[in-house]
Design an enzyme around this catalytic site. Structure first.
Site: not given
Ligand SMILES: Cc1cccc2c(=O)nc(N)[nH]c12
Ligand SMILES: [Zn+2]
Length: 374
Positions: A95-98, A148, A191, A218, A311, A337
């Site tokens: 969603s972009g939040g992270f 989030d 979370q 999280g 391989c 691989h």
């Molecule tokens: C990509 C990712 C990795 C690790 C944690 C998170 C998370 O808590 N919330 C989002 N939206 N993405 C995550």
């Molecule tokens: Zn391989």
């Protein structure tokens, strides 16, 4: 009509792992599964045909990145992300939040959303639950993620509690703003950090909103492995057994096995593709840094136990040479691989669940991979 449904096939008698199948408008996939990450509408250096040849049935892309480049309007005009990137199987978009929290420096979180700077040109931007839904509706991904906050690790209990409560309010706003719940499934993201009480609160608030699937967020944010496993232990049972469970950002072979044992169905991580681009390969005997001088005259495959195209046709010496010369084909070979290795590992996990022996499989895999048992 619910666009994303989960079919529980069986549970492993040795562990809590579950064998299942997820059905989407762009095909089904067996679980537990690993999802290759294609942030900018491509799984770096791989073609859709190559991804299909290794039996990838769902890949990831990203709201934040595609919003910045090329813009969700262009992808919508192209007929959506599937058409734009010529991938006709399932797509999940984060969603972009992270990404805002991990990529952008100046950022200010408020109830409405997050103010931050574009990591490419520094311009001021604003992302909100509504905006994240609008972008994902334009992309047309089969599985969308709620907007989030993924707090930094470690975070105080008080900070985490207020963040969990805001993430739940944002999740409600996402459900409100989602325009296409008939063809795109929106997953809630649990979370709460390492605090069991907050994980319970986050899970119950989100489960009451009846999402078609749930992610555990999280984690894989720098916490020790045993903290991740403990959090999984008390979080997955809080989630509905008849819906998919997705552990975000996880990744390494041992973490995938440990996550599956604790009831996780879906995983994603940039690890296999990222380390491939610096010449590191995953093999059944642990990591192999193929650019190492000792492989200059090594005409054996990356992994003698691997049946992948790479391989079967290329040697360590040749791949090392390409990587040393910064030849793109070298990165394509290591990437193919590594992805095949993780997809194959998940197939072995599914077979072990079928045969009620995932515990034994973990023992033998860890032994061979060189991971000391706890
Ligand atoms: C990509 C990712 C990795 C690790 C944690 C998170 C998370 O808590 N919330 C989002 N939206 N993405 C995550
Ligand atoms: Zn391989």
């Amino acid at each position: 009509m619910i666009p994303i449904t989960y079919e529980l096939i069986k549970t492993d008698k040795q562990t809590g792992a579950r064998l299942g199948r997820v059905h989407t408008p762009h095909g089904s996939f067996d679980t537990p599964t690993f999802m290759p990450v294609g942030t900018l509408a491509t799984v770096k250096t791989m073609s859709p045909e190559e991804l299909s040849s290794m039996q990838a049935n769902i890949i990831l892309s990203n709201t934040y990145h595609l919003w910045l480049r090329p813009g969700e309007d262009i992808i919508e005009e192209a007929g959506g992300l599937h058409k734009f990137m010529n991938w006709d199987k399932a797509i999940l978009t984060d969603s972009g939040g992270f990404q805002v929290f991990s990529l952008s420096d100046m950022r200010q979180i408020e109830e409405k959303g997050v103010h931050f700077r574009n990591h490419l040109n520094g311009e001021k931007l604003f992302l909100s639950p509504e905006k994240a839904m609008h972008i994902q509706n334009a992309l047309g991904s089969d599985i969308m993620m709620a907007f989030d906050e993924c707090p930094p690790y470690p975070a105080t209990y008080d900070y985490m509690k207020s963040s969990v409560e805001r993430t739940s309010r944002w999740a409600e706003r996402c459900l409100e703003a989602h325009k296409r719940p008939d063809i795109q499934g929106l997953f809630g993201i649990v979370q709460g950090g390492e605090y069991e009480e907050l994980r319970r609160q986050s899970a119950s608030e989100l489960v009451s909103l009846d999402f078609p699937g749930y992610a555990i967020g999280g984690l894989s944010v720098g916490e020790p492995k045993d903290v991740m496993n403990q959090v999984l232990e008390f979080t997955t049972p809080l989630l509905p057994a008849n819906k998919p469970r997705y552990l975000m950002g996880v990744g390494s072979p041992d973490a995938l096995i440990d996550g599956a044992i604790r009831g996780v169905d879906m995983f994603d991580c940039v690890l296999p593709t990222r380390i491939a681009r610096n010449g590191t390969c995953m093999t059944s005997h642990g990591r192999l840094v193929v650019r190492n001088a000792k492989y200059a005259r090594d005409f054996s495959p990356i992994d003698e136990n691997c049946d992948c195209h790479v391989c079967k046709n290329y040697t360590r010496a040749y791949i090392r040479h390409l990587i040393k010369c910064n030849e793109t084909f070298g990165f394509r070979l290591t990437t193919y691989h590594n992805l095949h290795f993780l997809l194959k590992l998940m197939e072995q996990v599914r077979t072990a669940i079928k045969e009620d022996r995932l515990g034994d499989f973990k023992e033998s895999f860890f032994e061979q991979y060189g991971l000391n048992q706890e």
